[in-house]
Design an enzyme around this catalytic site. Structure first.
Site, short mmCIF file in Angstrom:
data_model
loop_
_atom_site.label_atom_id
_atom_site.label_comp_id
_atom_site.label_asym_id
_atom_site.label_seq_id
_atom_site.Cartn_x
_atom_site.Cartn_y
_atom_site.Cartn_z
N SER A 178 19.84 -1.36 4.15
CA SER A 178 19.75 -0.25 3.19
C SER A 178 20.30 1.03 3.80
CB SER A 178 18.30 -0.07 2.75
OG SER A 178 18.21 0.78 1.65
N ASN A 179 20.22 2.12 3.06
CA ASN A 179 20.65 3.45 3.50
C ASN A 179 19.46 4.39 3.49
OD1 ASN A 179 23.36 2.69 3.57
ND2 ASN A 179 23.78 3.49 1.53
N HIS A 180 19.52 5.46 4.25
CA HIS A 180 18.54 6.54 4.13
C HIS A 180 18.71 7.20 2.77
CE1 HIS A 180 17.13 6.59 8.23
NE2 HIS A 180 18.37 6.67 8.69
N VAL A 237 24.47 4.25 -2.27
CA VAL A 237 24.74 2.83 -2.54
C VAL A 237 25.18 2.14 -1.25
CG1 VAL A 237 26.09 1.23 -3.95
CG2 VAL A 237 25.54 3.52 -4.85
#
Ligand code: CTP
Ligand code: CA
Length: 225
Positions: free
Chosen positions: A33-35, A101
Site C-alpha cells: 500500500s501507500n501512505h 493509488v
C-alpha cells in the site's frame, strides 16, 4: 469568513472525489500500500458538500469517517477504484483524484499464506490502470483535477502529469517537507493550470480544502462560460 458557505455556489454540480490509499493483496494476510490517511480527500468532499454540490466519495481503506451527506463507495484495490471511478465519473461535472493509488499490483496473488522459506524472495508486480488518466479519456469528460505528491522537482513533475494525463488542474505538494502531506492535519499546495499557478500556503487540511474547492470552481466557471 463564517458565511463562506452561505451561498451554495456549487448547487447543481456533481463532484466525484477519490481518496485514501489502495491495497494490493500479496496473499490472504499481506498487502502492498501507500501512505495516505484520506484526510485531504475527505476534507475536499466535505467542503464541496457544504458549498452545495452532490458528492460521490470513492475511498480506499481509511480510519476516518466520511462526511455525512456524501455517497460513499468503499473500495480496496486500485482496480476496484478504477472500475467505480469510470462508472460514477460519467455523470459528474468535476472529478478530483486525491487517492494515493498503488501504481502496481501483484501479478499472481497467492491463494494461501506464503510460508517463510528462502533467504531472498521476489514478487512480480504489474502496472495498475491510471484512474484519473482513464477518466480524462471519457467522452463528455468532467472537469479534471489531479494531485501530485512529490519529493523533488515539484513544478516540472506536476506540469508533466497535468499534460500527460489530460487534466485541467493539478495540486502539487512537497511530501519531503515536515508537517504537511500524508498523515498530517496540515497541508500546503501549489495549484497548476496549463497557464498559471496559485500557491496555497500551509494551513489545516479543512482550510486548504475550502480554498481549493473555490479555486477549482473558478477555473471550472472560466472554462464553461
Ligand atoms: N493516479 C490515478 N491512478 C493511478 C495512479 C495515479 O488516478 N493508477 C492519480 C492520483 O490520484 C493523482 C495523480 O494521478 O491525482 C498523480 O499521481 P502520482 O502517483 O503523483 O502520479 P503517477 O502518474 O503515478 O507518477 P509517479 O508515481 O511515477 O510519480
Ligand atoms: Ca504513483
Amino acid at each position: 469568513s463564517s458565511d463562506f458557505f452561505a451561498e451554495k455556489y456549487l448547487q447543481g454540480q456533481h463532484w466525484v472525489v477519490t481518496a485514501g490509499p489502495t491495497r494490493e493483496a500479496i496473499d490472504p494476510v499481506r498487502y502492498i500500500s501507500n501512505h495516505s490517511s484520506g484526510k485531504m480527500g475527505y476534507a475536499i468532499a466535505h467542503a464541496a458538500l457544504r458549498a452545495g454540490a452532490k458528492v460521490t466519495l470513492i475511498s480506499g481503506p481509511v480510519t476516518i469517517k466520511p462526511p455525512s451527506g456524501c455517497d460513499i463507495i468503499n473500495v480496496i484495490s486500485a482496480e476496484d477504484m478504477h472500475q467505480q471511478a469510470l462508472l460514477h465519473a460519467k455523470q459528474c461535472t468535476t472529478f478530483v483524484a486525491c487517492a494515493a493509488v498503488a501504481d502496481y499490483r501483484v501479478a499472481e496473488v497467492a491463494a494461501e499464506k506464503i510460508k517463510k522459506t528462502t533467504e531472498n524472495m521476489q514478487i512480480e508486480l504489474v502496472k495498475n490502470h491510471d484512474i484519473v488518466a482513464d477518466v480524462a479519456q471519457l467522452k463528455n469528460k468532467p472537469f479534471m483535477v489531479g494531485f501530485a505528491a512529490e519529493t523533488q522537482n515539484i513544478e516540472q513533475y506536476a506540469r508533466g502529469k497535468l499534460m500527460r494525463k489530460n487534466l485541467d488542474l493539478i495540486a502539487a505538494n512537497d511530501v519531503a517537507k515536515a508537517g504537511q502531506g500524508f498523515n498530517s492535519d496540515d497541508n500546503a499546495l501549489t495549484l497548476f493550470s496549463a497557464i498559471d499557478k496559485t500557491d496555497l500556503p500551509l494551513t489545516s487540511k479543512q482550510n486548504i480544502a475550502k480554498q481549493l474547492v473555490s479555486l477549482i470552481n473558478q477555473h471550472y466557471q472560466a472554462k464553461h462560460t
